[in-house]
Design a protein around this motif. Structure first.
Motif, PDB file in Angstrom:
ATOM      1  N   ARG A  24       0.849  -1.192   0.000  1.00  0.00           N
ATOM      2  CA  ARG A  24       0.000   0.000   0.000  1.00  0.00           C
ATOM      3  C   ARG A  24       0.885   1.242   0.000  1.00  0.00           C
ATOM      4  O   ARG A  24       1.844   1.327   0.775  1.00  0.00           O
ATOM      5  CB  ARG A  24      -0.910   0.030   1.234  1.00  0.00           C
ATOM      6  CG  ARG A  24      -1.923  -1.112   1.299  1.00  0.00           C
ATOM      7  CD  ARG A  24      -2.777  -1.000   2.543  1.00  0.00           C
ATOM      8  NE  ARG A  24      -3.744  -2.099   2.621  1.00  0.00           N
ATOM      9  CZ  ARG A  24      -4.649  -2.222   3.578  1.00  0.00           C
ATOM     10  NH1 ARG A  24      -4.693  -1.325   4.557  1.00  0.00           N
ATOM     11  NH2 ARG A  24      -5.481  -3.235   3.582  1.00  0.00           N
ATOM     12  N   SER A  28      -3.169   3.594  -2.424  1.00  0.00           N
ATOM     13  CA  SER A  28      -3.228   2.795  -3.643  1.00  0.00           C
ATOM     14  C   SER A  28      -2.281   1.621  -3.465  1.00  0.00           C
ATOM     15  O   SER A  28      -1.304   1.708  -2.726  1.00  0.00           O
ATOM     16  CB  SER A  28      -2.831   3.626  -4.866  1.00  0.00           C
ATOM     17  OG  SER A  28      -1.501   4.093  -4.746  1.00  0.00           O
ATOM     18  N   TYR A  46      -5.556  -1.425  -8.183  1.00  0.00           N
ATOM     19  CA  TYR A  46      -6.202  -0.330  -8.925  1.00  0.00           C
ATOM     20  C   TYR A  46      -5.567  -0.144 -10.303  1.00  0.00           C
ATOM     21  O   TYR A  46      -6.266   0.118 -11.288  1.00  0.00           O
ATOM     22  CB  TYR A  46      -6.092   0.956  -8.115  1.00  0.00           C
ATOM     23  CG  TYR A  46      -6.620   2.180  -8.844  1.00  0.00           C
ATOM     24  CD1 TYR A  46      -7.989   2.433  -8.919  1.00  0.00           C
ATOM     25  CD2 TYR A  46      -5.743   3.070  -9.467  1.00  0.00           C
ATOM     26  CE1 TYR A  46      -8.472   3.544  -9.597  1.00  0.00           C
ATOM     27  CE2 TYR A  46      -6.213   4.174 -10.145  1.00  0.00           C
ATOM     28  CZ  TYR A  46      -7.576   4.411 -10.201  1.00  0.00           C
ATOM     29  OH  TYR A  46      -8.047   5.513 -10.885  1.00  0.00           O
ATOM     30  N   ASP A  47      -4.240  -0.292 -10.387  1.00  0.00           N
ATOM     31  CA  ASP A  47      -3.533   0.004 -11.638  1.00  0.00           C
ATOM     32  C   ASP A  47      -3.450  -1.174 -12.596  1.00  0.00           C
ATOM     33  O   ASP A  47      -3.041  -1.007 -13.742  1.00  0.00           O
ATOM     34  CB  ASP A  47      -2.115   0.500 -11.329  1.00  0.00           C
ATOM     35  CG  ASP A  47      -2.118   1.827 -10.594  1.00  0.00           C
ATOM     36  OD1 ASP A  47      -2.714   2.783 -11.114  1.00  0.00           O
ATOM     37  OD2 ASP A  47      -1.534   1.891  -9.493  1.00  0.00           O
TER      38      ASP A  47
END
Length: 611
Positions: free
Chosen positions: A291, A302, A339-340
């Motif tokens: 994180r 993120s 997320y990416d």
């Protein structure tokens, strides 16, 4: 111990050739069943627990001073990556108890997010090893190994250290074993404000201070083994690691960020060892979660979570006392969510076969072949051939050539935006040689090498305003590693001297320029002196000019530097040790990454209790 058990241990340790006198030894269970086989053909530098205490700050510090690797560290305790013989961090394999643990996201190991304490030995192998240890084992591999022994009763130890920059490091370990059961557990906690200053290094108009450099990490290790029968053992090894790093800023009012990493590794193994064959069946589960907090005071972050399910079987059989065949099968399921990259998964399988021929006690050969099956990736057939010849009593030589590879990571394939599903694996051709000379108390090892890597994966800017990975240039690596050891005992005195030197030429074939962050010259040395209860040591490190840009721009290159560490310790009543260390005794201003100076002179005091 019965003759059959002694013979099995003799075979596994000495190349499975029936020469010499059998010797009964205590049974030791080693989780990495391939390590003894690898040692028969390749030199392995082994760092034991006593050597770890000399560089107890983190794994980066240990590898920097006690290996030929170049360690690229963004300031003490921050993001850190290795370079083996000029290769990248992705071309170095970290192997935990026989399992490759390189990140599925980055394809490498962040050294300062890998535990330092809790292993029984750390092994360093230079040269290609993908046939045995998989993707990324191109430049070399770093082995983090545990073992469990039997019939040893209870043992325990406590290590505690207080150091500069409000640094505290504590490690406790305990073990118990009888003839059937073995158990070992350890825990480590390290924390540091890490607020060192380097007045001579000026950023803008301000002298450097490592603002927001705090870090901590916690590690728990548990291992157990049980003998089902005299020939069968079931065992378990588990590691939990939790860490936090605050990223350095140059001004007090700068934006403070941090990075949290959590890893879990659990391995269960069923091993059968008989006179002419052995089999090791392993099942492992690993997690790799991180994180990133753009504001350390915010709950928003993120990151990504990765999970791996690994099944591996290693079958070893002696057709005759001189001929040994070895078959290794492995299957993995890799899952990740972030997320990416979104939610992704892939299956990976491999089949490898090796044959070893022990011509005599002085001459042996090994040939291996492997095929990997990586979902949606076309993988090459890999091979290796090695030989070892004890030509004279004082001269041994070995050599190998191999084809190795690294497949693209999840970030390479799926990062948004920029992921490239058309990437090809990196492949390398490696030639390694070793010349070992032994003269009484002297040992000299010279290891020239050559590597050629194609389809190098590089992240480059695109016309769309973001970066993307592509297969770019070919690269060439050659050089020599050397090591000299002298060990002498006289009466109650013992003196040991180690010296190592590495010349690394690594070139982008398109530009004929030296690769970034690869010093042409690196040398390390140490002197250990022991008299009765007193121990004194000194460590030296010389690093040559290091370019930080692809065009060899001299103005931003890292200047050569020399660092000296020293320490003294004393043992009391056979159970207690008290020690004092000075790091960077020369008070050198130096960097391993441009604009991230490392600490100047600093100190630590430590104590150990054995019970």
């Amino acid at each position: 111990m019965d003759i059959k058990r002694s013979l099995v241990l003799f075979l596994s340790s000495y190349g499975c050739f029936l020469f010499g006198q059998e010797k009964a030894v205590d049974t030791i269970y080693i989780f990495d069943s391939q390590m003894n086989k690898v040692k028969q053909f390749h030199p392995i530098k082994v760092i034991n627990t006593e050597d770890v205490q000399k560089n107890s700050g983190n794994l980066s510090e240990l590898l920097r001073f006690q290996s030929n690797l170049y360690i690229k560290e963004n300031g003490r305790g921050a993001v850190s990556s290795p370079s083996f013989r000029g290769t990248s961090a992705q071309q170095t394999a970290f192997v935990w108890n026989g399992i490759n643990i390189n990140s599925n996201f980055l394809g490498q190991g962040d050294i300062n997010n890998i535990a330092l304490f809790g292993y029984d030995q750390i092994g360093i192998k230079a040269g290609g090893g993908s046939v045995t240890y998989g993707s990324g084992a191109i430049g070399g591999s770093i082995h983090l190994n545990n073992n469990l022994d039997f019939n040893k009763g209870f043992h325990g130890s406590l290590f505690s250290e207080v150091a500069s920059f409000d640094t505290y490091n504590n490690f406790i370990k305990g073990s118990y074993s009888n003839d059937k059961f073995s158990f070992k557990a350890s825990a480590n906690y390290a924390v540091s404000a890490n607020d060192y200053e380097v007045p001579e290094f000026v950023v803008g108009s301000t002298s450097f201070k490592n603002i927001n450099g705090r870090y901590y990490n916690t590690t728990f290790n548990i291992g157990a083994a049980y003998k089902i029968t005299k020939d069968q053992t079931i065992s378990w090894q588990n590691q939990v690691f939790d860490a936090s790093q605050h990223y350095v800023i140059y001004e007090e009012n700068g934006n403070r960020t941090k990075y949290k990493a959590n890893t879990l590794r659990s391995l269960i193994s069923w091993d059968i060892n008989k006179t002419n064959f052995s089999n090791s069946l392993k099942a492992a589960y690993t997690e790799d979660n991180y994180r990133y907090f753009s504001d350390i005071n915010s709950l928003k972050w993120s990151g990504a979570e990765g999970k791996n399910y690994i099944f591996k079987n290693d079958f070893n059989y002696f057709i005759t006392p001189k001929i040994n065949i070895n078959a290794i099968g492995e299957f993995q399921v890799n899952k990740a969510e972030g997320y990416d990259i979104g939610s992704v998964s892939r299956n990976i399988g491999s089949l490898a076969g090796m044959i070893r021929y022990f011509v005599s006690k002085d001459l042996r050969f090994e040939a291996g072949i492997k095929k990997d099956f990586v979902e949606d990736i076309s993988s090459p057939v890999l091979y290796s051939f090695s030989g070892k010849w004890n030509a004279l009593k004082w001269y041994h030589m070995g050599g190998s050539f191999s084809k190795n590879f690294r497949y693209p990571t999840f970030n390479d394939l799926y990062w948004k935006p920029g992921g490239n599903l058309s990437l090809r694996p990196e492949t390398s051709f490696n030639i390694d040689m070793d010349h070992e000379f032994n003269f009484d108390d002297f040992k000299i090892i010279l290891s020239p090498y050559y590597m050629d890597i194609k389809d190098y994966i590089s992240w480059l800017p695109t016309s769309y305003g973001y970066w993307a990975p592509i297969n770019t240039y070919k690269s060439e690596f050659y050089g020599i590693e050397s090591q000299v050891t002298w060990n002498k005992s006289f009466g109650r005195h013992n003196l040991k001297i180690n010296a190592a030197y590495t010349y690394s030429k690594s070139m982008n074939k398109d530009t004929q320029k030296q690769m970034m962050y690869v010093p042409l010259h690196k040398a390390t040395g140490s002197i250990d002196y022991k008299f009765n209860f007193l121990k004194v040591y000194a460590q030296g490190l010389m690093n040559g000019l290091t370019y930080t840009t692809a065009d060899e721009k001299r103005s931003v290159a890292l200047e050569p530097y020399f660092i000296l560490n020293a320490g003294i310790s004393a043992d009391f009543l056979k159970k207690y040790t008290l020690g004092f260390k000075v790091n960077n005794l020369t008070d050198t201003v130096y960097q391993t990454v441009f604009d991230y100076p490392m600490p100047k002179r600093n100190y630590s005091i430590y104590g150990t209790i054995n019970f």
